[in-house]
Scaffold this motif. Sequence first.
Motif, PDB file in Angstrom:
ATOM      1  N   THR A   1      86.920  93.791  88.200  1.00  0.00           N
ATOM      2  CA  THR A   1      86.148  92.577  88.454  1.00  0.00           C
ATOM      3  C   THR A   1      84.911  92.538  87.568  1.00  0.00           C
TER       4      THR A   1
ATOM      5  N   ALA B   1      86.907  86.905  92.417  1.00  0.00           N
ATOM      6  CA  ALA B   1      85.710  87.641  92.829  1.00  0.00           C
ATOM      7  C   ALA B   1      84.562  87.388  91.863  1.00  0.00           C
TER       8      ALA B   1
ATOM      9  N   TYR C   1      97.128  91.423  97.269  1.00  0.00           N
ATOM     10  CA  TYR C   1      96.521  90.092  97.216  1.00  0.00           C
ATOM     11  C   TYR C   1      97.568  89.107  96.720  1.00  0.00           C
TER      12      TYR C   1
ATOM     13  N   ALA D   1      81.343  89.985 101.011  1.00  0.00           N
ATOM     14  CA  ALA D   1      81.966  89.063 100.060  1.00  0.00           C
ATOM     15  C   ALA D   1      83.185  88.397 100.687  1.00  0.00           C
TER      16      ALA D   1
ATOM     17  N   THR E   1      87.799  90.063  98.955  1.00  0.00           N
ATOM     18  CA  THR E   1      87.951  91.507  99.068  1.00  0.00           C
ATOM     19  C   THR E   1      89.437  91.813  99.170  1.00  0.00           C
TER      20      THR E   1
ATOM     21  N   ARG F   1      92.357  93.555 101.157  1.00  0.00           N
ATOM     22  CA  ARG F   1      92.798  94.108 102.432  1.00  0.00           C
ATOM     23  C   ARG F   1      94.303  94.347 102.326  1.00  0.00           C
TER      24      ARG F   1
ATOM     25  N   ARG G   1      81.857  92.566 106.288  1.00  0.00           N
ATOM     26  CA  ARG G   1      82.421  92.001 105.077  1.00  0.00           C
ATOM     27  C   ARG G   1      81.409  91.034 104.459  1.00  0.00           C
TER      28      ARG G   1
ATOM     29  N   GLU H   1      87.232  96.886  91.837  1.00  0.00           N
ATOM     30  CA  GLU H   1      85.802  96.687  91.598  1.00  0.00           C
ATOM     31  C   GLU H   1      85.465  96.810  90.116  1.00  0.00           C
TER      32      GLU H   1
ATOM     33  N   ASP I   1      91.088  82.517 100.811  1.00  0.00           N
ATOM     34  CA  ASP I   1      89.799  82.762 100.168  1.00  0.00           C
ATOM     35  C   ASP I   1      89.255  81.513  99.482  1.00  0.00           C
TER      36      ASP I   1
END
Length: 400
Positions: free
Chosen positions: A387, A177, A113, A105, A108, A110, A103, A384, A121
Amino acid sequence: MLQYIVRKGDTVRRIAAAHGLTSGHVIQGNPWAADQPYLFPGQVLFLPSVQRRRHIAQEGERMKDVAALYGVSLEALEQLNPGISPGGFCAPGKTLVIPASERAAVVTLRGEYGPSELAADIGLLINKYPFISASTIGFSVLGKPLHLLRIGSGRRRLHVNAALHANEWLTSPCLLAFLEQYAEAYEKGRKWNGHSPEGWFNNWTVWAVPMANPDGVELVQEGAGPWHPYRRELAEWNGGRGSFRHWKANIRGVDLGDQFPAFWEEEQSRRGMSGPSPQDYGGPSPLSEPEAAALASLCEKAPADIAVSLHSQGQEIYWNYRGYEPPESRELAERLALAGGYRAVALTESDAGFKDWFIMKFRKPGFTVELGLGRNPLPLEDFEDLTLETGQILAAILSQ
Protein backbone atom coordinates in the motif's frame (compact mmCIF):
# COMPACT_ATOMS: atom_id res chain seq x y z
CA MET A 1 -14.61 -26.02 20.66
CA LEU A 2 -17.09 -24.00 18.67
CA GLN A 3 -18.79 -25.82 15.79
CA TYR A 4 -18.96 -23.73 12.62
CA ILE A 5 -20.76 -24.63 9.39
CA VAL A 6 -19.03 -23.34 6.26
CA ARG A 7 -21.03 -21.01 4.01
CA LYS A 8 -20.43 -19.96 0.40
CA GLY A 9 -17.60 -17.46 0.24
CA ASP A 10 -15.92 -18.69 3.41
CA THR A 11 -12.19 -19.27 3.43
CA VAL A 12 -9.89 -20.29 6.25
CA ARG A 13 -8.56 -16.73 6.53
CA ARG A 14 -12.00 -15.12 6.50
CA ILE A 15 -13.35 -17.48 9.16
CA ALA A 16 -10.27 -16.96 11.31
CA ALA A 17 -10.53 -13.17 11.09
CA ALA A 18 -14.24 -13.21 11.92
CA HIS A 19 -13.60 -15.20 15.10
CA GLY A 20 -10.46 -13.43 16.28
CA LEU A 21 -8.24 -16.36 15.37
CA THR A 22 -5.28 -16.94 13.10
CA SER A 23 -5.35 -19.27 10.11
CA GLY A 24 -3.06 -21.56 12.10
CA HIS A 25 -5.68 -21.92 14.82
CA VAL A 26 -8.29 -23.02 12.29
CA ILE A 27 -5.94 -25.52 10.62
CA GLN A 28 -4.83 -26.88 13.99
CA GLY A 29 -8.40 -27.74 14.86
CA ASN A 30 -9.18 -29.02 11.35
CA PRO A 31 -5.95 -30.41 9.86
CA TRP A 32 -7.74 -31.79 6.80
CA ALA A 33 -8.50 -28.20 5.74
CA ALA A 34 -4.83 -27.69 4.93
CA ASP A 35 -5.06 -30.36 2.21
CA GLN A 36 -8.15 -28.87 0.55
CA PRO A 37 -7.68 -26.01 -1.92
CA TYR A 38 -11.07 -24.61 -0.87
CA LEU A 39 -13.69 -25.12 1.82
CA PHE A 40 -17.11 -26.46 0.81
CA PRO A 41 -20.44 -25.07 2.02
CA GLY A 42 -21.86 -27.43 4.60
CA GLN A 43 -18.53 -28.61 5.94
CA VAL A 44 -18.17 -28.46 9.70
CA LEU A 45 -15.17 -26.78 11.32
CA PHE A 46 -14.20 -26.88 14.97
CA LEU A 47 -12.88 -23.56 16.21
CA PRO A 48 -11.04 -23.10 19.49
CA SER A 49 -12.45 -20.61 21.97
CA VAL A 50 -10.70 -17.27 21.87
CA GLN A 51 -8.62 -16.34 24.90
CA ARG A 52 -8.45 -12.61 25.56
CA ARG A 53 -5.09 -10.94 25.30
CA ARG A 54 -3.35 -10.04 28.53
CA HIS A 55 -0.57 -7.66 29.46
CA ILE A 56 1.65 -7.51 32.54
CA ALA A 57 2.15 -3.88 33.51
CA GLN A 58 5.76 -2.70 33.47
CA GLU A 59 7.49 -0.25 35.77
CA GLY A 60 6.50 3.33 34.94
CA GLU A 61 3.85 2.28 32.42
CA ARG A 62 0.69 4.37 32.19
CA MET A 63 -2.72 3.18 31.11
CA LYS A 64 -2.66 5.39 28.04
CA ASP A 65 0.66 3.80 27.07
CA VAL A 66 -0.92 0.34 27.18
CA ALA A 67 -3.94 1.54 25.20
CA ALA A 68 -1.70 3.04 22.51
CA LEU A 69 0.48 -0.07 22.40
CA TYR A 70 -2.47 -2.30 21.52
CA GLY A 71 -4.47 0.22 19.50
CA VAL A 72 -7.46 0.36 21.84
CA SER A 73 -9.29 3.16 23.62
CA LEU A 74 -8.85 3.95 27.30
CA GLU A 75 -12.61 3.49 27.74
CA ALA A 76 -12.54 -0.05 26.34
CA LEU A 77 -9.50 -0.88 28.49
CA GLU A 78 -11.28 0.43 31.58
CA GLN A 79 -14.40 -1.64 30.87
CA LEU A 80 -12.43 -4.89 30.98
CA ASN A 81 -10.34 -3.80 33.96
CA PRO A 82 -12.71 -2.16 36.47
CA GLY A 83 -11.03 -0.21 39.23
CA ILE A 84 -8.06 0.99 37.21
CA SER A 85 -7.26 4.69 36.95
CA PRO A 86 -7.42 5.56 33.21
CA GLY A 87 -5.27 8.65 33.60
CA GLY A 88 -2.71 7.17 35.96
CA PHE A 89 0.11 4.66 36.16
CA CYS A 90 -0.34 0.90 36.20
CA ALA A 91 0.71 -1.05 39.25
CA PRO A 92 3.84 -2.95 38.11
CA GLY A 93 3.07 -6.65 37.69
CA LYS A 94 -0.69 -6.16 37.42
CA THR A 95 -2.37 -8.29 34.73
CA LEU A 96 -4.52 -6.29 32.36
CA VAL A 97 -7.11 -7.78 30.02
CA ILE A 98 -6.76 -6.25 26.55
CA PRO A 99 -9.86 -5.68 24.39
CA ALA A 100 -9.90 -6.34 20.66
CA SER A 101 -8.03 -3.74 18.65
CA GLU A 102 -10.22 -1.07 17.16
CA ARG A 103 -10.49 -0.79 13.41
CA ALA A 104 -9.23 2.67 12.50
CA ALA A 105 -9.13 2.36 8.70
CA VAL A 106 -12.01 1.30 6.48
CA VAL A 107 -9.82 -0.72 4.11
CA THR A 108 -8.24 -3.55 6.05
CA LEU A 109 -7.67 -7.22 5.30
CA ARG A 110 -9.84 -9.70 7.15
CA GLY A 111 -8.83 -12.63 5.01
CA GLU A 112 -8.92 -12.56 1.22
CA TYR A 113 -10.15 -9.35 -0.40
CA GLY A 114 -12.80 -10.07 -3.00
CA PRO A 115 -15.74 -8.36 -4.73
CA SER A 116 -17.91 -8.42 -1.59
CA GLU A 117 -15.25 -6.79 0.55
CA LEU A 118 -14.64 -4.18 -2.15
CA ALA A 119 -18.32 -3.26 -2.44
CA ALA A 120 -18.69 -2.97 1.34
CA ASP A 121 -15.60 -0.78 1.68
CA ILE A 122 -16.65 1.51 -1.17
CA GLY A 123 -19.97 2.08 0.59
CA LEU A 124 -18.19 3.00 3.81
CA LEU A 125 -15.69 5.27 2.06
CA ILE A 126 -18.22 7.36 0.14
CA ASN A 127 -20.28 7.72 3.31
CA LYS A 128 -17.24 8.85 5.29
CA TYR A 129 -15.79 11.08 2.55
CA PRO A 130 -18.57 12.71 0.48
CA PHE A 131 -16.01 14.16 -1.95
CA ILE A 132 -15.28 10.63 -3.20
CA SER A 133 -17.80 9.66 -5.88
CA ALA A 134 -18.61 6.10 -6.88
CA SER A 135 -20.24 4.66 -9.99
CA THR A 136 -19.89 1.67 -12.29
CA ILE A 137 -18.42 1.44 -15.77
CA GLY A 138 -20.04 -1.86 -16.68
CA PHE A 139 -20.39 -5.42 -15.50
CA SER A 140 -18.31 -8.59 -15.59
CA VAL A 141 -19.29 -11.76 -17.43
CA LEU A 142 -21.15 -12.95 -14.32
CA GLY A 143 -22.80 -9.59 -13.77
CA LYS A 144 -20.58 -8.18 -11.03
CA PRO A 145 -20.26 -4.39 -11.09
CA LEU A 146 -17.01 -2.85 -12.27
CA HIS A 147 -16.65 -0.07 -9.74
CA LEU A 148 -15.22 3.36 -10.48
CA LEU A 149 -14.10 5.82 -7.81
CA ARG A 150 -13.26 9.45 -8.43
CA ILE A 151 -11.47 11.88 -6.16
CA GLY A 152 -10.23 15.38 -6.92
CA SER A 153 -11.41 18.37 -8.91
CA GLY A 154 -8.37 19.07 -11.07
CA ARG A 155 -8.24 19.46 -14.83
CA ARG A 156 -5.61 16.72 -15.24
CA ARG A 157 -6.78 13.12 -15.12
CA LEU A 158 -5.00 10.08 -13.73
CA HIS A 159 -6.49 6.68 -14.60
CA VAL A 160 -5.56 3.77 -12.33
CA ASN A 161 -6.82 0.20 -12.53
CA ALA A 162 -6.00 -2.88 -10.47
CA ALA A 163 -6.61 -6.64 -10.41
CA LEU A 164 -6.81 -7.03 -14.18
CA HIS A 165 -5.25 -10.42 -13.50
CA ALA A 166 -7.24 -12.55 -11.08
CA ASN A 167 -4.46 -13.89 -8.86
CA GLU A 168 -3.05 -10.37 -8.49
CA TRP A 169 -6.04 -9.35 -6.36
CA LEU A 170 -3.91 -7.86 -3.57
CA THR A 171 -3.45 -4.82 -5.83
CA SER A 172 -7.14 -3.94 -5.23
CA PRO A 173 -7.01 -3.22 -1.49
CA CYS A 174 -3.61 -1.57 -1.95
CA LEU A 175 -5.13 0.96 -4.36
CA LEU A 176 -8.26 1.46 -2.27
CA ALA A 177 -6.28 1.84 0.96
CA PHE A 178 -4.12 4.54 -0.62
CA LEU A 179 -7.23 6.40 -1.80
CA GLU A 180 -8.55 6.26 1.77
CA GLN A 181 -5.29 7.64 3.14
CA TYR A 182 -5.38 10.39 0.52
CA ALA A 183 -8.97 11.28 1.44
CA GLU A 184 -8.25 11.32 5.17
CA ALA A 185 -5.17 13.53 4.78
CA TYR A 186 -7.04 15.92 2.47
CA GLU A 187 -10.00 16.20 4.83
CA LYS A 188 -7.77 16.90 7.83
CA GLY A 189 -5.44 19.24 5.97
CA ARG A 190 -2.40 17.05 6.60
CA LYS A 191 0.53 15.99 4.51
CA TRP A 192 0.80 12.45 3.13
CA ASN A 193 4.42 11.33 3.49
CA GLY A 194 5.62 14.81 2.66
CA HIS A 195 3.18 15.38 -0.20
CA SER A 196 0.25 17.80 -0.33
CA PRO A 197 -3.12 16.08 -0.90
CA GLU A 198 -4.67 19.52 -1.26
CA GLY A 199 -2.48 20.09 -4.29
CA TRP A 200 -3.41 16.67 -5.65
CA PHE A 201 -7.10 17.44 -5.21
CA ASN A 202 -6.92 20.84 -6.89
CA ASN A 203 -4.74 19.80 -9.82
CA TRP A 204 -5.84 16.24 -10.59
CA THR A 205 -8.90 14.04 -10.77
CA VAL A 206 -8.14 10.38 -10.07
CA TRP A 207 -10.31 7.85 -11.89
CA ALA A 208 -9.78 4.48 -10.21
CA VAL A 209 -11.10 1.04 -11.15
CA PRO A 210 -9.95 -0.99 -8.14
CA MET A 211 -11.01 -4.46 -9.32
CA ALA A 212 -11.16 -4.94 -13.09
CA ASN A 213 -11.61 -8.73 -12.98
CA PRO A 214 -14.01 -9.52 -10.08
CA ASP A 215 -15.15 -12.90 -11.45
CA GLY A 216 -11.56 -14.11 -11.71
CA VAL A 217 -10.66 -12.78 -8.27
CA GLU A 218 -13.56 -14.67 -6.71
CA LEU A 219 -12.54 -17.83 -8.57
CA VAL A 220 -8.97 -17.66 -7.27
CA GLN A 221 -10.17 -17.13 -3.70
CA GLU A 222 -13.20 -19.43 -3.53
CA GLY A 223 -12.85 -21.99 -6.34
CA ALA A 224 -15.59 -23.35 -8.58
CA GLY A 225 -17.97 -25.43 -6.46
CA PRO A 226 -21.22 -27.09 -7.53
CA TRP A 227 -22.97 -23.71 -7.58
CA HIS A 228 -20.67 -22.21 -10.21
CA PRO A 229 -22.23 -21.70 -13.68
CA TYR A 230 -18.87 -22.38 -15.40
CA ARG A 231 -17.86 -25.30 -13.19
CA ARG A 232 -17.42 -27.89 -15.95
CA GLU A 233 -15.68 -25.56 -18.37
CA LEU A 234 -13.34 -24.25 -15.68
CA ALA A 235 -12.34 -27.77 -14.65
CA GLU A 236 -11.44 -28.53 -18.26
CA TRP A 237 -9.60 -25.27 -18.87
CA ASN A 238 -7.73 -25.74 -15.60
CA GLY A 239 -6.44 -29.16 -16.62
CA GLY A 240 -8.43 -30.93 -13.91
CA ARG A 241 -6.64 -29.11 -11.09
CA GLY A 242 -8.78 -28.31 -8.06
CA SER A 243 -6.96 -25.11 -7.13
CA PHE A 244 -7.28 -21.88 -9.10
CA ARG A 245 -4.65 -19.90 -7.20
CA HIS A 246 -2.57 -19.58 -10.37
CA TRP A 247 -5.54 -18.31 -12.48
CA LYS A 248 -4.99 -14.93 -14.20
CA ALA A 249 -7.81 -14.88 -16.76
CA ASN A 250 -11.44 -13.84 -16.48
CA ILE A 251 -14.18 -16.41 -15.92
CA ARG A 252 -14.25 -17.34 -19.64
CA GLY A 253 -10.54 -18.17 -19.64
CA VAL A 254 -9.55 -14.97 -21.44
CA ASP A 255 -6.45 -13.15 -20.22
CA LEU A 256 -7.55 -9.52 -19.88
CA GLY A 257 -3.90 -8.48 -20.06
CA ASP A 258 -3.87 -9.64 -23.70
CA GLN A 259 -7.25 -8.20 -24.72
CA PHE A 260 -6.50 -4.75 -26.04
CA PRO A 261 -6.21 -3.71 -29.71
CA ALA A 262 -2.48 -3.02 -29.77
CA PHE A 263 -0.92 -5.51 -32.20
CA TRP A 264 -3.31 -8.07 -30.73
CA GLU A 265 -2.76 -10.56 -33.58
CA GLU A 266 0.99 -10.60 -33.01
CA GLU A 267 0.53 -11.26 -29.31
CA GLN A 268 -1.88 -14.09 -30.07
CA SER A 269 0.65 -15.66 -32.40
CA ARG A 270 3.45 -15.24 -29.87
CA ARG A 271 1.44 -16.77 -27.03
CA GLY A 272 0.25 -19.68 -29.14
CA MET A 273 -2.96 -20.17 -27.13
CA SER A 274 -5.95 -21.19 -29.23
CA GLY A 275 -8.60 -21.46 -26.54
CA PRO A 276 -9.60 -20.64 -22.96
CA SER A 277 -6.83 -21.08 -20.43
CA PRO A 278 -5.75 -19.89 -16.97
CA GLN A 279 -3.55 -17.31 -18.71
CA ASP A 280 -2.20 -16.03 -22.05
CA TYR A 281 -5.31 -16.61 -24.20
CA GLY A 282 -6.24 -13.23 -25.70
CA GLY A 283 -9.82 -14.20 -26.58
CA PRO A 284 -11.57 -14.53 -29.96
CA SER A 285 -10.99 -10.84 -30.74
CA PRO A 286 -9.76 -7.66 -29.07
CA LEU A 287 -12.12 -6.30 -26.39
CA SER A 288 -14.36 -9.36 -26.66
CA GLU A 289 -14.65 -9.43 -22.85
CA PRO A 290 -16.90 -6.95 -21.05
CA GLU A 291 -14.24 -6.14 -18.46
CA ALA A 292 -11.64 -5.05 -21.04
CA ALA A 293 -14.25 -3.29 -23.16
CA ALA A 294 -15.45 -1.29 -20.15
CA LEU A 295 -11.92 -0.07 -19.37
CA ALA A 296 -11.35 0.95 -22.97
CA SER A 297 -14.71 2.75 -23.12
CA LEU A 298 -13.94 4.63 -19.91
CA CYS A 299 -10.62 5.86 -21.26
CA GLU A 300 -12.21 6.95 -24.54
CA LYS A 301 -15.02 8.83 -22.81
CA ALA A 302 -12.71 10.44 -20.25
CA PRO A 303 -9.19 10.50 -21.74
CA ALA A 304 -6.50 10.51 -19.07
CA ASP A 305 -3.24 12.42 -19.06
CA ILE A 306 -1.48 9.45 -17.47
CA ALA A 307 -2.60 5.84 -16.93
CA VAL A 308 -1.33 3.24 -14.47
CA SER A 309 -2.24 -0.45 -14.38
CA LEU A 310 -1.34 -2.16 -11.10
CA HIS A 311 -0.13 -5.75 -11.34
CA SER A 312 2.09 -8.03 -9.26
CA GLN A 313 4.87 -9.00 -8.91
CA GLY A 314 8.48 -7.98 -9.73
CA GLN A 315 9.04 -4.45 -8.37
CA GLU A 316 9.31 -3.17 -11.93
CA ILE A 317 7.66 -0.37 -13.90
CA TYR A 318 7.14 -0.79 -17.66
CA TRP A 319 6.79 2.51 -19.50
CA ASN A 320 7.35 2.09 -23.24
CA TYR A 321 5.48 0.67 -26.22
CA ARG A 322 6.95 0.35 -29.73
CA GLY A 323 8.11 3.97 -29.73
CA TYR A 324 4.57 5.37 -29.35
CA GLU A 325 5.30 6.67 -25.84
CA PRO A 326 5.87 10.44 -25.49
CA PRO A 327 9.41 11.68 -24.76
CA GLU A 328 8.73 12.38 -21.08
CA SER A 329 7.75 8.77 -20.31
CA ARG A 330 11.25 7.49 -19.56
CA GLU A 331 12.12 10.27 -17.13
CA LEU A 332 8.76 9.99 -15.39
CA ALA A 333 9.15 6.21 -15.10
CA GLU A 334 12.53 6.66 -13.46
CA ARG A 335 11.01 9.08 -10.96
CA LEU A 336 8.21 6.64 -10.16
CA ALA A 337 10.72 3.82 -9.76
CA LEU A 338 12.84 5.91 -7.41
CA ALA A 339 9.77 6.81 -5.33
CA GLY A 340 8.71 3.19 -4.91
CA GLY A 341 12.13 1.55 -4.76
CA TYR A 342 11.44 -0.20 -8.08
CA ARG A 343 13.19 -0.51 -11.45
CA ALA A 344 12.08 1.27 -14.63
CA VAL A 345 12.21 -1.29 -17.45
CA ALA A 346 11.86 -0.84 -21.22
CA LEU A 347 9.79 -3.86 -22.25
CA THR A 348 9.95 -5.49 -25.69
CA GLU A 349 8.09 -8.32 -27.42
CA SER A 350 4.91 -7.76 -25.47
CA ASP A 351 1.66 -6.48 -26.99
CA ALA A 352 -2.09 -6.20 -26.42
CA GLY A 353 -1.84 -5.01 -22.80
CA PHE A 354 -3.81 -2.13 -21.33
CA LYS A 355 -0.69 0.03 -21.03
CA ASP A 356 0.26 -0.78 -24.65
CA TRP A 357 -3.14 0.21 -25.99
CA PHE A 358 -3.32 3.37 -23.89
CA ILE A 359 0.07 4.61 -25.10
CA MET A 360 -0.64 3.78 -28.75
CA LYS A 361 -4.19 5.19 -28.68
CA PHE A 362 -3.58 8.44 -26.81
CA ARG A 363 0.21 9.01 -27.10
CA LYS A 364 0.24 9.73 -23.38
CA PRO A 365 2.43 8.23 -20.62
CA GLY A 366 1.19 4.80 -19.54
CA PHE A 367 2.72 2.48 -16.97
CA THR A 368 2.40 -1.11 -15.83
CA VAL A 369 3.49 -1.32 -12.21
CA GLU A 370 4.45 -4.77 -10.92
CA LEU A 371 3.96 -4.48 -7.15
CA GLY A 372 5.99 -6.56 -4.70
CA LEU A 373 8.06 -9.70 -4.99
CA GLY A 374 7.20 -13.37 -4.66
CA ARG A 375 4.58 -15.66 -6.09
CA ASN A 376 1.00 -14.67 -6.84
CA PRO A 377 -1.22 -14.35 -4.96
CA LEU A 378 1.19 -12.37 -2.80
CA PRO A 379 0.86 -12.97 0.96
CA LEU A 380 -1.53 -10.82 2.96
CA GLU A 381 1.39 -9.87 5.20
CA ASP A 382 2.74 -7.73 2.32
CA PHE A 383 -0.38 -5.53 2.25
CA GLU A 384 0.91 -2.64 4.37
CA ASP A 385 4.22 -2.40 2.51
CA LEU A 386 2.56 -2.65 -0.91
CA THR A 387 0.00 0.00 0.00
CA LEU A 388 2.81 2.40 0.86
CA GLU A 389 4.66 1.57 -2.37
CA THR A 390 1.48 2.07 -4.38
CA GLY A 391 0.96 5.42 -2.72
CA GLN A 392 4.54 6.55 -3.22
CA ILE A 393 4.37 5.77 -6.94
CA LEU A 394 1.00 7.46 -7.47
CA ALA A 395 2.03 10.41 -5.30
CA ALA A 396 5.04 10.97 -7.56
CA ILE A 397 2.58 11.47 -10.43
CA LEU A 398 0.07 13.61 -8.52
CA SER A 399 2.78 15.85 -7.07
CA GLN A 400 4.37 16.83 -10.38
